[in-house]
Design an enzyme around this catalytic site. Structure first.
Site, PDB file in Angstrom:
ATOM      1  N   LYS A  38      -2.816   9.905  -0.397  1.00 25.87           N
ATOM      2  CA  LYS A  38      -1.996   9.036  -1.236  1.00 25.87           C
ATOM      3  C   LYS A  38      -0.617   9.653  -1.435  1.00 25.87           C
ATOM      4  O   LYS A  38      -0.480  10.750  -1.951  1.00 25.87           O
ATOM      5  CB  LYS A  38      -2.656   8.820  -2.603  1.00 25.87           C
ATOM      6  N   ASP A  67       1.531   4.562  -2.249  1.00 24.91           N
ATOM      7  CA  ASP A  67       1.266   4.037  -3.596  1.00 24.91           C
ATOM      8  C   ASP A  67       2.573   3.830  -4.349  1.00 24.91           C
ATOM      9  O   ASP A  67       2.946   4.622  -5.211  1.00 24.91           O
ATOM     10  CB  ASP A  67       0.353   5.023  -4.333  1.00 24.91           C
ATOM     11  N   LEU A  68       3.265   2.716  -4.040  1.00 24.95           N
ATOM     12  CA  LEU A  68       4.570   2.441  -4.644  1.00 24.95           C
ATOM     13  C   LEU A  68       4.499   1.439  -5.793  1.00 24.95           C
ATOM     14  O   LEU A  68       5.466   1.269  -6.525  1.00 24.95           O
ATOM     15  CB  LEU A  68       5.550   1.941  -3.577  1.00 24.95           C
ATOM     16  N   LYS A  69       3.397   0.738  -5.928  1.00 30.98           N
ATOM     17  CA  LYS A  69       3.194  -0.204  -7.046  1.00 30.98           C
ATOM     18  C   LYS A  69       4.381  -1.159  -7.198  1.00 30.98           C
ATOM     19  O   LYS A  69       5.024  -1.224  -8.253  1.00 30.98           O
ATOM     20  CB  LYS A  69       2.922   0.547  -8.350  1.00 30.98           C
ATOM     21  N   LEU A  70       4.653  -1.923  -6.176  1.00 38.83           N
ATOM     22  CA  LEU A  70       5.791  -2.837  -6.182  1.00 38.83           C
ATOM     23  C   LEU A  70       5.694  -3.845  -7.327  1.00 38.83           C
ATOM     24  O   LEU A  70       4.625  -4.396  -7.608  1.00 38.83           O
ATOM     25  CB  LEU A  70       5.869  -3.601  -4.856  1.00 38.83           C
ATOM     26  N   ASP A  72       8.577  -6.785  -8.639  1.00 42.80           N
ATOM     27  CA  ASP A  72       9.931  -7.326  -8.634  1.00 42.80           C
ATOM     28  C   ASP A  72       9.827  -8.838  -8.438  1.00 42.80           C
ATOM     29  O   ASP A  72       8.725  -9.396  -8.447  1.00 42.80           O
ATOM     30  CB  ASP A  72      10.764  -6.666  -7.526  1.00 42.80           C
ATOM     31  N   ILE A  73      10.961  -9.481  -8.223  1.00 43.32           N
ATOM     32  CA  ILE A  73      10.928 -10.914  -7.962  1.00 43.32           C
ATOM     33  C   ILE A  73      10.298 -11.143  -6.584  1.00 43.32           C
ATOM     34  O   ILE A  73      10.311 -10.252  -5.725  1.00 43.32           O
ATOM     35  CB  ILE A  73      12.333 -11.548  -8.052  1.00 43.32           C
ATOM     36  N   PRO A  74       9.727 -12.326  -6.348  1.00 43.32           N
ATOM     37  CA  PRO A  74       8.957 -12.565  -5.116  1.00 43.32           C
ATOM     38  C   PRO A  74       9.693 -12.231  -3.825  1.00 43.32           C
ATOM     39  O   PRO A  74       9.131 -11.574  -2.943  1.00 43.32           O
ATOM     40  CB  PRO A  74       8.619 -14.058  -5.203  1.00 43.32           C
ATOM     41  N   ASN A  75      10.938 -12.661  -3.685  1.00 41.76           N
ATOM     42  CA  ASN A  75      11.644 -12.429  -2.427  1.00 41.76           C
ATOM     43  C   ASN A  75      11.882 -10.936  -2.185  1.00 41.76           C
ATOM     44  O   ASN A  75      11.742 -10.442  -1.062  1.00 41.76           O
ATOM     45  CB  ASN A  75      12.980 -13.177  -2.405  1.00 41.76           C
ATOM     46  N   THR A  76      12.215 -10.215  -3.247  1.00 40.19           N
ATOM     47  CA  THR A  76      12.437  -8.773  -3.117  1.00 40.19           C
ATOM     48  C   THR A  76      11.144  -8.058  -2.739  1.00 40.19           C
ATOM     49  O   THR A  76      11.144  -7.151  -1.895  1.00 40.19           O
ATOM     50  CB  THR A  76      12.992  -8.195  -4.428  1.00 40.19           C
ATOM     51  N   THR A 126      -4.709   3.255 -15.188  1.00 44.19           N
ATOM     52  CA  THR A 126      -5.792   4.011 -15.835  1.00 44.19           C
ATOM     53  C   THR A 126      -5.271   4.921 -16.947  1.00 44.19           C
ATOM     54  O   THR A 126      -6.058   5.546 -17.651  1.00 44.19           O
ATOM     55  CB  THR A 126      -6.586   4.840 -14.803  1.00 44.19           C
ATOM     56  N   ARG A 186     -12.647  12.289 -11.694  1.00 46.21           N
ATOM     57  CA  ARG A 186     -12.897  13.701 -11.956  1.00 46.21           C
ATOM     58  C   ARG A 186     -14.287  13.969 -11.386  1.00 46.21           C
ATOM     59  O   ARG A 186     -15.296  13.766 -12.072  1.00 46.21           O
ATOM     60  CB  ARG A 186     -12.827  14.001 -13.463  1.00 46.21           C
ATOM     61  N   GLY A 215      -6.850  13.945  -7.237  1.00 45.88           N
ATOM     62  CA  GLY A 215      -5.674  14.782  -7.081  1.00 45.88           C
ATOM     63  C   GLY A 215      -5.892  16.171  -7.632  1.00 45.88           C
ATOM     64  O   GLY A 215      -6.334  17.083  -6.931  1.00 45.88           O
TER      65      GLY A 215
END
Length: 235
Positions: A38, A67-70, A72-76, A126, A186, A215
């Site tokens: 990740k 793992d960028l967790k986008l 934003d607005i739909p087009n972006t 989480t 864990r 991690g």
């Protein structure tokens, strides 16, 4: 072949050198297992696309989870996902709370690609407990997670990111084929740190998690390779 969870190693250390050093240390003697790595916001912003290439140089069999967790607005979001797909990563995240239109746009952009990444929609981070979640979303955590999962499923996402404690209910509600990725693992009862909804390996299995993210229990261990191998043995 029976059910088997897949391990995602979180590369969350302070430098590319440390993260790559961890992968070098873990070696290549686990070819029979599908191991994911990740790469989160910190690593990707700091180390860029070349970091992904260096991971593959260490072991071409690593599957890369960006793992960028986008959000934003739909087009972006659609534009961003189109660019991410060019990186040939294997899995990426977006926020389900970005909405139906945004997730539909992402699905549309990936529809005709030969080998698109898996897209996982984050439900509730989480790090949220019930009180903190309600303060932001003005909703019950468990029921809202299921609402988010339902929308993601209808929009054609491959699965959701959720805690172990929501995984099984989501599969029962939607489909066994709908993937769940569960952070905050864990494995053998290590301390929870800044995570609120943690679980161990056995609990993740019982919840039918498809991917577990580990991690600190690996990279902060006295013997990271021994912990890594013990996890693989218990998948």
């Amino acid at each position: 072949m029976g059910y088997e969870m897949k391990l995602c190693i979180a590369l969350d250390m302070p430098s590319a050198k440390e993260n790559l050093g961890l992968l070098e240390l873990l070696g290549k003697d686990f070819a029979q297992k599908e191991v994911w790595v990740k790469v989160g916001l910190r690593s990707f912003i700091r180390d860029g696309v070349s970091f992904l290439e260096k991971i593959k140089e260490i072991n071409p069999y690593y599957r890369i989870f960006l793992d960028l967790k986008l959000y934003d607005i739909p087009n972006t979001m659609g534009d961003a996902m189109s660019e991410i797909a060019k990186l040939q990563v294997d899995m990426v995240t977006l926020h389900s709370s970005s909405g139906r239109e945004a997730m539909n746009e992402v699905a549309k952009r990936l529809k005709n690609l030969t080998n698109p990444p898996l897209v996982m929609a984050v439900t509730a981070l989480t790090s949220f407990d019930k009180k903190g979640f309600n303060e932001i979303y003005n909703a019950n955590l468990e029921s809202k997670v299921q609402d988010f999962a339902q929308i993601a499923y209808e929009c054609g996402m491959n699965g959701v990111v959720c805690s172990v404690w929501e995984s099984k209910a989501i599969k029962e509600m939607l489909s066994d084929e709908f993937l769940t990725l569960t952070p905050a693992i864990r494995p053998f009862g290590e301390k929870s740190d800044d995570q609120k909804r943690t679980a161990n390996l056995q609990e993740a299995k019982q919840a039918q998690s498809d991917f577990i993210v580990v991690g600190r229990p690996i990279y902060a261990a006295e013997n990271p390779k021994a912990v890594f191998q013990k996890i693989l043995e218990n998948l």
